[in-house]
Design an enzyme around this catalytic site. Structure first.
Site, PDB file in Angstrom:
ATOM      1  N   SER A 175      34.570  43.579  30.783  1.00 25.34           N
ATOM      2  CA  SER A 175      34.625  42.135  30.578  1.00 25.34           C
ATOM      3  C   SER A 175      33.354  41.622  29.926  1.00 25.34           C
ATOM      4  CB  SER A 175      34.810  41.443  31.950  1.00 25.34           C
ATOM      5  OG  SER A 175      34.614  40.049  31.837  1.00 25.34           O
ATOM      6  N   TYR A 212      32.099  40.550  41.240  1.00 27.36           N
ATOM      7  CA  TYR A 212      33.129  41.008  40.284  1.00 27.36           C
ATOM      8  C   TYR A 212      32.460  41.499  38.998  1.00 27.36           C
ATOM      9  CZ  TYR A 212      36.138  40.703  36.277  1.00 27.36           C
ATOM     10  OH  TYR A 212      36.767  40.998  35.091  1.00 27.36           O
ATOM     11  N   LYS A 234      31.944  45.487  37.079  1.00 27.23           N
ATOM     12  CA  LYS A 234      32.210  45.887  35.686  1.00 27.23           C
ATOM     13  C   LYS A 234      30.971  46.576  35.093  1.00 27.23           C
ATOM     14  CE  LYS A 234      36.424  44.484  35.502  1.00 27.23           C
ATOM     15  NZ  LYS A 234      37.504  45.478  35.543  1.00 27.23           N
TER      16      LYS A 234
END
Ligand code: WQD
Length: 336
Positions: free
Chosen positions: A125, A150, A154
């Site tokens: 992302s 989150y 990544k």
């Protein structure tokens, strides 16, 4: 026929990628734990392509279940979408996010190592860049300290993969998505946010559909032309096709051990207000909205420099913002 495993394949991007894989002549196996997807998506993929992919409902946080799958299934490549992805929720439940997003990744990479499987594509992302210092954002932009667990999963995920490429001869690509929106033209698959949508477009379409009273625009005091934040909204089908392009690059890279990252966006930024106006124009709907305070953790602007992805993946976006917004609205209207 090459067989490709798609983890999280009943999710928003996973399901659209499964369709494009089948359309490109690949055999698809899907693993999903159904924690954030509905089983109906499987048959709807079949309705679009004419072939229902093989499906296993598995918990990838269980090493035993991951090992058992690979004992019984050989695959020529893996596209790994399976992960929790709600930024706000990750702040409330960080350990669930690390266990799920990192644990499942490590277990799959261990099986690839032990069985000499190759060709791994990771769903990453643009969040890894935080608020980039320069726009558009290139793949060389510095990785900023993650603003959420989150986003951290990544960043850590990419590092784990890079180390596995070095140590175990893995070939891998991480695709750093910007903002995926829209739905397949058939309106048989699309974004299925559970509960109150966190992302802009599902909230817009639910407001237009009367499911939500009013859209709150999070801040109009950003340093942008109209004061609202800017993002790079990419049609989910264009994003799905980027995975096919990445897979073909891996399948044709013989005896190379490489870890590459690519920014996958349109290269164009749109503000929230521009999205609202474009949606109203494309759908002939009036959107009820109000300006409220900024949302904590939001950045001012992000949009991709797509030159490297265009060149090395031989891929570029084909669909317009209007098409994406219209497809999202058409999909919304199929949802009861
Ligand atoms: C877009 C813009 C909001 C909702 C996140 C994750 C990213 C990826 C995509 C998983 C922002 C504004 C939103 C609303 C609003 N997720 N907005 N009212 O935050 O850019 O990215 O989702 O892979 O990793 O970080 O996307 O759609 O939430 O917000 O004004 O009700 O819309 O402030 O400017 P975001 P988003």
């Amino acid at each position: 026929m090459k067989k490709i495993l798609v983890t999280g394949g009943l999710g928003f991007i996973g399901s659209h990628t499964a369709v494009e894989l089948q359309n490109s002549g690949f055999d698809v196996i899907i693993i999903d734990d159904l924690s954030n997807a509905r089983i109906e998506v499987l048959e709807n993929i079949g309705k679009i392509t004419g072939k229902v992919p093989e499906f296993f409902q598995l918990d990838l946080k269980s090493k035993a279940q991951v090992t058992s799958f690979f004992e019984n299934n050989h695959v020529d490549g893996i596209i790994h979408f399976a992960a929790f992805k709600a930024v706000g929720e990750s702040v409330q439940k960080p350990l669930d996010y690390y266990e799920n997003n990192i644990g499942s990744l490590v277990y799959i990479l261990q099986e690839m190592r032990d069985r000499k499987l190759n060709n791994f594509i990771f769903s990453s992302s643009c969040t890894v860049y935080g608020q980039a210092d320069e726009l558009p954002i290139t793949e060389n932009a510095p990785i900023k300290p993650a603003e959420s667990p989150y986003g951290n999963t990544k960043q850590i995920g990419e590092e784990i993969i890079q180390d596995s490429c070095k140590a175990n001869g893995l070939n891998a690509i991480a695709l750093r998505y910007f903002n995926p929106i829209g739905a397949h033209e058939s309106a048989k698959i699309g974004e299925l946010p559970l509960g109150v949508p966190q992302n802009l477009i599902p909230y817009v379409t639910q407001t237009a559909a009367g499911i939500r009273e009013q859209l709150s625009i999070f801040g109009d005091d950003y340093d942008t032309p109209d004061g609202t934040a800017i993002r790079d909204y990419i049609h989910v089908v264009d994003l799905a096709k980027a995975h096919i392009a990445a897979l073909n690059r891996l399948l044709h890279q013989k005896n190379e051990t490489a870890f590459e990252v690519f920014n996958v966006g349109t290269g164009k930024g749109s503000s929230v207000l521009e999205i609202v106006k474009a949606f109203e124009k494309a759908t002939n709907q009036n959107l009820n909205y109000k300006i409220v305070e900024r949302r904590a953790g939001d950045i001012t602007a992000a949009y991709a420099d797509t030159n490297i992805a265009n060149e090395k993946l031989n891929w570029k976006t084909e669909k317009s913002l209007e098409e994406a917004l219209l497809s999202a609205w058409k999909w919304q209207n199929t949802q009861s």
